[in-house]
Design a protein around this motif. Structure first.
Motif, PDB file in Angstrom:
ATOM      1  N   ASP A 160      91.507  20.197 -41.091  1.00  0.00           N
ATOM      2  CA  ASP A 160      92.504  20.789 -41.797  1.00  0.00           C
ATOM      3  C   ASP A 160      92.839  22.131 -41.318  1.00  0.00           C
ATOM      4  O   ASP A 160      93.847  22.763 -41.788  1.00  0.00           O
ATOM      5  N   LEU A 161      92.243  22.663 -40.209  1.00  0.00           N
ATOM      6  CA  LEU A 161      92.280  24.107 -39.890  1.00  0.00           C
ATOM      7  C   LEU A 161      92.889  24.243 -38.486  1.00  0.00           C
ATOM      8  O   LEU A 161      92.714  23.585 -37.595  1.00  0.00           O
ATOM      9  N   ALA A 174     103.726  29.409 -40.117  1.00  0.00           N
ATOM     10  CA  ALA A 174     104.483  28.665 -41.294  1.00  0.00           C
ATOM     11  C   ALA A 174     104.493  27.172 -40.948  1.00  0.00           C
ATOM     12  O   ALA A 174     104.692  26.412 -41.896  1.00  0.00           O
ATOM     13  N   THR A 175     104.513  26.897 -39.626  1.00  0.00           N
ATOM     14  CA  THR A 175     104.774  25.370 -39.517  1.00  0.00           C
ATOM     15  C   THR A 175     103.487  24.882 -39.932  1.00  0.00           C
ATOM     16  O   THR A 175     103.389  23.585 -40.587  1.00  0.00           O
ATOM     17  N   VAL A 176     102.177  25.604 -39.828  1.00  0.00           N
ATOM     18  CA  VAL A 176     100.921  24.913 -40.199  1.00  0.00           C
ATOM     19  C   VAL A 176     100.830  24.641 -41.745  1.00  0.00           C
ATOM     20  O   VAL A 176     100.636  23.443 -42.242  1.00  0.00           O
ATOM     21  N   THR A 177     101.416  25.466 -42.588  1.00  0.00           N
ATOM     22  CA  THR A 177     101.560  25.320 -43.917  1.00  0.00           C
ATOM     23  C   THR A 177     102.637  24.252 -44.181  1.00  0.00           C
ATOM     24  O   THR A 177     102.143  23.460 -45.265  1.00  0.00           O
ATOM     25  N   MET A 181      98.510  21.949 -43.522  1.00  0.00           N
ATOM     26  CA  MET A 181      96.979  22.198 -42.973  1.00  0.00           C
ATOM     27  C   MET A 181      97.237  23.783 -43.289  1.00  0.00           C
ATOM     28  O   MET A 181      98.004  24.435 -43.921  1.00  0.00           O
ATOM     29  N   HIS A 182      96.038  24.292 -42.872  1.00  0.00           N
ATOM     30  CA  HIS A 182      95.672  25.652 -43.145  1.00  0.00           C
ATOM     31  C   HIS A 182      95.503  26.529 -41.986  1.00  0.00           C
ATOM     32  O   HIS A 182      94.898  26.107 -40.801  1.00  0.00           O
ATOM     33  N   VAL A 183      95.747  27.809 -42.191  1.00  0.00           N
ATOM     34  CA  VAL A 183      95.712  28.609 -40.677  1.00  0.00           C
ATOM     35  C   VAL A 183      94.444  29.259 -40.773  1.00  0.00           C
ATOM     36  O   VAL A 183      94.016  30.113 -41.845  1.00  0.00           O
ATOM     37  N   HIS A 184      93.756  29.524 -39.591  1.00  0.00           N
ATOM     38  CA  HIS A 184      92.333  30.220 -39.434  1.00  0.00           C
ATOM     39  C   HIS A 184      92.974  31.164 -38.648  1.00  0.00           C
ATOM     40  O   HIS A 184      93.080  31.007 -37.180  1.00  0.00           O
ATOM     41  N   GLU A 185      93.223  32.631 -38.706  1.00  0.00           N
ATOM     42  CA  GLU A 185      93.741  33.453 -37.901  1.00  0.00           C
ATOM     43  C   GLU A 185      92.716  34.107 -36.810  1.00  0.00           C
ATOM     44  O   GLU A 185      91.661  34.689 -37.284  1.00  0.00           O
ATOM     45  N   LEU A 186      93.196  34.291 -35.739  1.00  0.00           N
ATOM     46  CA  LEU A 186      91.964  34.634 -34.537  1.00  0.00           C
ATOM     47  C   LEU A 186      92.652  36.225 -34.299  1.00  0.00           C
ATOM     48  O   LEU A 186      93.928  36.276 -33.802  1.00  0.00           O
ATOM     49  N   PRO A 187      91.389  37.180 -34.267  1.00  0.00           N
ATOM     50  CA  PRO A 187      92.147  38.492 -33.499  1.00  0.00           C
ATOM     51  C   PRO A 187      92.253  38.608 -32.065  1.00  0.00           C
ATOM     52  O   PRO A 187      91.932  37.601 -31.256  1.00  0.00           O
ATOM     53  N   SER A 188      92.992  39.405 -31.513  1.00  0.00           N
ATOM     54  CA  SER A 188      93.111  39.670 -30.199  1.00  0.00           C
ATOM     55  C   SER A 188      92.267  41.031 -29.569  1.00  0.00           C
ATOM     56  O   SER A 188      91.925  41.636 -30.216  1.00  0.00           O
ATOM     57  N   ASN A 189      91.798  40.698 -28.258  1.00  0.00           N
ATOM     58  CA  ASN A 189      91.198  41.862 -27.666  1.00  0.00           C
ATOM     59  C   ASN A 189      91.861  42.851 -27.107  1.00  0.00           C
ATOM     60  O   ASN A 189      93.280  42.691 -27.108  1.00  0.00           O
ATOM     61  N   ASP A 190      91.293  43.723 -26.672  1.00  0.00           N
ATOM     62  CA  ASP A 190      92.130  44.850 -26.150  1.00  0.00           C
ATOM     63  C   ASP A 190      92.910  44.644 -24.881  1.00  0.00           C
ATOM     64  O   ASP A 190      93.566  45.364 -24.194  1.00  0.00           O
ATOM     65  N   ARG A 191      92.740  43.588 -24.337  1.00  0.00           N
ATOM     66  CA  ARG A 191      93.596  42.977 -23.220  1.00  0.00           C
ATOM     67  C   ARG A 191      94.849  42.248 -23.721  1.00  0.00           C
ATOM     68  O   ARG A 191      95.431  41.574 -22.752  1.00  0.00           O
TER      69      ARG A 191
ATOM     70  N   ALA B 320     105.362  31.395 -45.706  1.00  0.00           N
ATOM     71  CA  ALA B 320     106.862  30.921 -45.857  1.00  0.00           C
ATOM     72  C   ALA B 320     106.947  29.389 -46.374  1.00  0.00           C
ATOM     73  O   ALA B 320     106.181  28.594 -45.809  1.00  0.00           O
ATOM     74  N   THR B 321     107.729  29.246 -47.092  1.00  0.00           N
ATOM     75  CA  THR B 321     108.077  27.801 -47.379  1.00  0.00           C
ATOM     76  C   THR B 321     108.687  26.819 -46.295  1.00  0.00           C
ATOM     77  O   THR B 321     108.779  25.740 -46.337  1.00  0.00           O
ATOM     78  N   SER B 322     109.354  27.424 -45.425  1.00  0.00           N
ATOM     79  CA  SER B 322     109.759  26.736 -44.282  1.00  0.00           C
ATOM     80  C   SER B 322     109.616  27.516 -43.095  1.00  0.00           C
ATOM     81  O   SER B 322     109.573  28.583 -43.055  1.00  0.00           O
TER      82      SER B 322
END
Lengths: 530, 444
Positions: A160-161, A174-177, A181-191, B320-322
């Motif tokens: 579900d992630l 927003a789409t994932v929600t 489903m659920h968002v697992h956010e990933l950081p970006s590196n210095d590039r 967001a809801t949409s």
């Protein structure tokens, strides 16, 4: 509020009894209207045709548009919208075709959609394409629903992630929600790339069995090709996840690389970005989705397929499968061979095209079958450029962006100094003019006659100005833009107030957005009977 | 090179400025193993050739310029004054982007504000957004608003079976990831039956007005029943019917959604259309998508701006809801120009033409042997005809005479085989209707 608007509201220029349209009288016997069901009042404007024309022409002149000049709005691909496409969209055979016309009466439209499905699949290296999504965001939604259903069908509904880099478009999380489903956010590196340590930690740690997939924009929202993309894809696949590509930046990829060949499982296209269909002041868009064979059964439908093969050199007259010749004009060029097959010989019978719902489809996304008017414009666009031209679209889009980047690096800080794709990020801020921000630079550009770049996106760059010139701009236009940006950099030091109060020449000055949200004046209609 | 303006000389100058010898060098970060694939596309074409090909493809379709059309079922053939197209073709409108920079987008902003205002006038609601993708996705978004408004404590959504079958499919597609139940659309679909389904777990109840069969139910007690249950009443309304019939606002609706296509947008094989979305004041901050409000500029001048932005996906991201961003802005402009031209009296006149012509056709067909029209409830411009033969056969015969017949209801409703949904609009002249009746009579 007592002051005047630039152009009075349509409600404020009418007079009781005035009409803007010339309608026929009723030519059938009238019946009695059901009094108890009728409304008493219809509070619409009462204006003449001439007033309507002048009203909207005056309004149009308050807009900036691609037809007026450079529109370097990053991630939006504001390229020229060819006029021939507008003519094509207004042909009666397209504009006046009912969406529920029987298959036999819509072979032209179905043929066109099938060709476009094929071409988009070819451009991105995917096995199957659905044209139904109305916009990129709806394409994303379809993609995530497909990934969800794929796992559920395999008995892995616990996945579900969705991994989303912090540089992603807001639509991604927003789409994932929306898809549950659920968002697992990933950081970006210095590039500006996905942080590989964080990715490995997510895919190889305790979350491994919950990874459903990952959404990545290629090139990234910074306009950069991630050199580690193959490793990213392999890592997510190893964990059992699927890879979604946000195709907003496809203008940097055509004939440069095929996302399907890199290993992506699904992506959306933005026909209103890459394939020149007009943005229309906010829409319509069109957000086809392409998938590999794993996800093909899940595509949103309907999609177009050949439901009956054609035949060579039959006894039947050409076009017989389309309609009988006694009625309608039908195919005007029937005698020259059918346009509905790619290699038609004299006397060949074209195949029969029809809509089908993919076997395990996530379902229908729109009442009918997508924004067909955008499909036909994209079709005409690809037809004009052809194989060699489509390659050049990307090459020159990337050339223009790198040219601007090289020239602007002299006056602005470019946080990721390497070759970019079709767009790049500047920092709209100077250490020796601390009060001037990206927004001020953007607003001042209006005074120089340009639309500003996208500002404050991506979120990982402070004071971001995301610049995308597109391939349809000349070197002269780009040079003028650079000159304006250089002068603004000077002004920032010399007269920061000039920027902070910009624009000075636009139809209105900066607007009070707090007031708009607090007072909420959303409609001007006169009092209604409720 | 079609729309690419570079001369070889300029390209060379630009490469020098960048510091590379060829354009290909700019793609060095693309994995070499996958760089520069061959594209199997047709060769380029001139504008003349493309124009000819597009014409030929378009003429392989049976369209409303060549055929008399009596088909609706969610997409309607109405008169569109010439002015609408001319305004749409202004490059200042159709080649502009979303009005994120209000200082140079007042045209789009004011036209959209006027669209919102006219949709409020038509529906009797307090606020409207700048559009959704189509009527079906507007309904799906209304479900989200109702679930939010009832704080996700209520898990039941009642959709009448007389809502367009495709709209109900789209609602299910949108909400397949949620823990909710969509019910109501497999029953008999009478309003009283729907009312009986209401309980403390119901977030909303939706009906179509006029319904998919063209009919208008007695909705006078519906709103109270829905509100007594603590749920929201959503109406899916044909805006053209609202020209003469009571507004959903008068009938107590909380949210009104529907397909804006009848307002100045051509049939266009199903899109682009526009989903309109209008709502009561108390729910206005739950509306998804773009919405335009009035404000003042730095000089105190009245002007327009996108407002309630913090609800949107680019700011609120996963909360967001949409996820909607691009909408159907240009189609909202069509509707705006259309409603301004038609105005108070023109739109009512068109609505009445639809009513009278549909009733004339229904009465004539009802007289034919073997046919009967469902006249059990009032209807607007569509009605159900029971036919003596399978609808496919009847439509085949009509097509041979240059007529596109009604929609075959058996495709979606098993109890409605051999029944056709016929649509008559102001575009169908009396002679055309008489011809239809005559041919149907011959098939009886």
């Amino acid at each position: 509020m007592t002051t005047e608007l630039l152009q009075p509201l349509i409600y404020d220029i009418g007079s009781p009894g005035r009409m803007g349209v010339n309608l026929p009288e009723c030519d059938v016997p009238k019946v009695e209207l059901p009094a108890a069901l009728m409304r008493e009042d219809l509070p619409l404007p009462e204006v003449s045709e001439v007033q309507v024309v002048r009203h909207f022409v005056k309004l149009s002149k308050l807009n900036y548009s691609i037809d007026q000049g450079l529109y370097p709005l990053g991630s939006c691909t504001m390229k020229y919208n060819p006029k021939i496409n507008e003519d094509a969209a207004r042909l009666p055979g397209f504009a006046q075709l009912h969406p529920l016309t029987d298959e036999s009466g819509s072979q032209g439209a179905l043929f066109l959609m099938r060709e476009l499905q094929k071409w988009l699949g070819e451009i991105s290296g995917f096995d199957a394409v659905s044209l139904t999504p109305a916009a990129g965001a709806q394409g994303e939604f379809a993609g995530i629903l497909m990934i969800r259903q794929y796992h559920r069908d395999r008995g892995e509904g616990q996945r579900d992630l969705i991994l989303v880099p912090n540089s992603a478009h807001g639509t991604n999380p927003a789409t994932v929600t929306m898809a549950g489903m659920h968002v697992h956010e990933l950081p970006s590196n210095d590039r500006g790339n996905v942080d590989m340590d964080a990715l490995h930690a997510a895919c190889e740690g305790e979350l491994r069995d919950r990874i459903a997939g990952m959404m990545v924009t290629v090139p990234s929202t910074l306009g950069l090709f991630e050199s580690t993309i193959l490793e990213v894809i392999a890592t997510v696949h190893d964990a059992g996840g699927l890879m979604y590509m946000d195709g907003a930046n496809m203008n940097a990829l055509m004939a440069a690389v095929k996302p399907g060949e890199l290993g992506f499982d699904v992506m959306h296209y933005n026909l209103h970005k890459t394939f020149s269909t007009p943005h229309g002041g906010g829409g319509p868009g069109s957000g086809a989705v392409g998938v590999n064979d794993k996800l093909a059964p899940y595509l949103p439908g309907p999609i177009v397929e050949i439901v009956e093969e054609g035949a060579a050199d039959t006894e039947e007259p050409v076009g017989a499968t389309l309609e009988s010749p006694e009625h309608g004009r039908g195919m005007t060029r029937a005698s020259q061979g059918s346009p509905l097959q790619t290699s038609a010989g004299e006397g060949d019978r074209p195949p029969l095209y029809g809509f089908v719902m993919p076997e395990k489809s996530i379902g229908r996304l729109k009442a009918f079958h997508g924004n067909f008017g955008m499909h036909l414009r994209a079709f005409a666009y690809i037809r004009v450029y052809g194989d060699s031209g489509i390659r050049d679209v990307t090459r020159y889009a990337v050339l223009n962006a790198n040219y601007l980047r090289a020239k602007l690096m002299r006056t602005y800080k470019v946080p990721y100094p390497r070759y970019c794709g079709h767009e790049f990020v500047l920092e709209g801020h100077f250490e020796d003019a601390a009060d001037v921000h990206a927004l001020d630079i953007s607003k001042r550009l209006m005074d120089y006659g340009f639309h500003p770049p996208t500002n404050y996106f991506p979120l990982i760059v402070p004071e971001a100005l995301l610049i995308e010139p597109t391939e349809t701009e000349t070197k002269v236009d780009l040079d003028e833009f650079v000159e304006a940006m250089e002068r603004i950099a000077e002004e920032a030091r010399r007269d920061p107030e000039l920027l902070r109060n910009a624009p000075h020449t636009a139809p209105v000055r900066r607007l009070d957005e707090v007031r708009a949200a607090k007072e909420l004046v959303l409609c001007c209609a006169p009092a209604l009977s409720r | 090179m079609s729309y690419i303006p570079h001369t070889p000389f300029e390209t060379q100058q630009m490469l020098v400025e960048i510091g590379v010898a060829t354009i290909d060098e700019l793609f060095e970060a693309v994995p070499a193993t996958h760089r520069f694939p061959k594209l199997d596309l047709p060769p380029p074409m001139s504008e003349m050739e493309v124009a000819a090909e597009m014409l030929a493809i378009s003429e392989a379709n049976d369209h409303a310029q060549d055929f008399a059309i009596f088909r609706g079922a969610g997409a309607y053939h109405h008169f569109i004054p010439s002015v609408v197209n001319h305004m749409l073709l202004r490059g200042e409108f159709y080649t502009a982007y979303t009005p994120y920079q209000p200082e140079i987008s007042q045209g789009t902003l004011q036209a959209t504000y006027e669209y919102q205002s006219m949709m409020c006038a038509l529906t009797g609601m307090d606020a409207a957004n700048a559009s959704h993708y189509d009527g079906a996705t507007s309904l799906a978004e209304a479900i989200t608003v109702a679930l939010e408004a009832t704080r996700h404590r209520r898990k039941k959504v009642i959709l009448s079976h007389a809502i367009h079958p495709h709209y109900r499919e789209v609602a299910r597609t949108y909400h397949q990831g949620r823990d909710i139940r969509i019910i109501g659309d497999r029953g008999r679909g009478e309003v009283v039956d729907l009312m009986e389904m209401l309980d403390e777990n119901t977030a909303m109840l939706a009906v179509q007005y006029p319904d998919f069969f063209g009919q208008i139910d007695d909705l006078s007690t519906l709103a109270d029943a829905v509100h007594d249950a603590g749920a929201l009443l959503v109406m899916v309304a044909n805006p053209m019917a609202l020209s003469i019939f009571k507004s959903p606002g008068e009938l107590g609706a909380d949210i009104v959604v529907g397909e804006g296509q009848p307002m100045g947008v051509p049939l266009g094989y199903g899109g682009p259309y526009l989903g309109y979305f209008a709502i009561r004041q108390k729910y206005v901050r739950r509306i998804a998508g773009r919405i335009i409000g009035e404000t003042l500029d730095a000089d105190g001048k009245r002007a327009f701006v996108m407002t309630l932005r913090p609800r949107e996906q680019d700011i609120k991201r996963e909360r967001a809801t949409s996820n909607i961003c691009t909408n159907q802005g240009l189609m909202a402009l069509s509707a705006s120009v259309y409603m301004a031209l038609m105005g108070k009296n023109g739109l009512r006149h068109v609505g009445e033409l639809n009513y009278h012509k549909a009733h004339y056709a229904a009465n004539e067909i009802n007289r034919l042997d073997g046919y009967s029209v469902d006249m059990s409830k009032p209807f607007f411009n569509e009605f159900v005809v029971a036919c003596p033969r399978p609808i496919a056969r009847i439509n085949e015969a009509l097509l041979a005479e240059g007529i596109i017949g009604g929609y075959d209801l058996g495709a979606h409703y098993y109890h409605l085989t051999d029944r056709m949904l016929l649509c008559v609009t102001e575009m169908n002249a009396k002679e055309e209707i008489d011809r239809l009746v005559e041919i149907l009579g011959g098939l009886g």
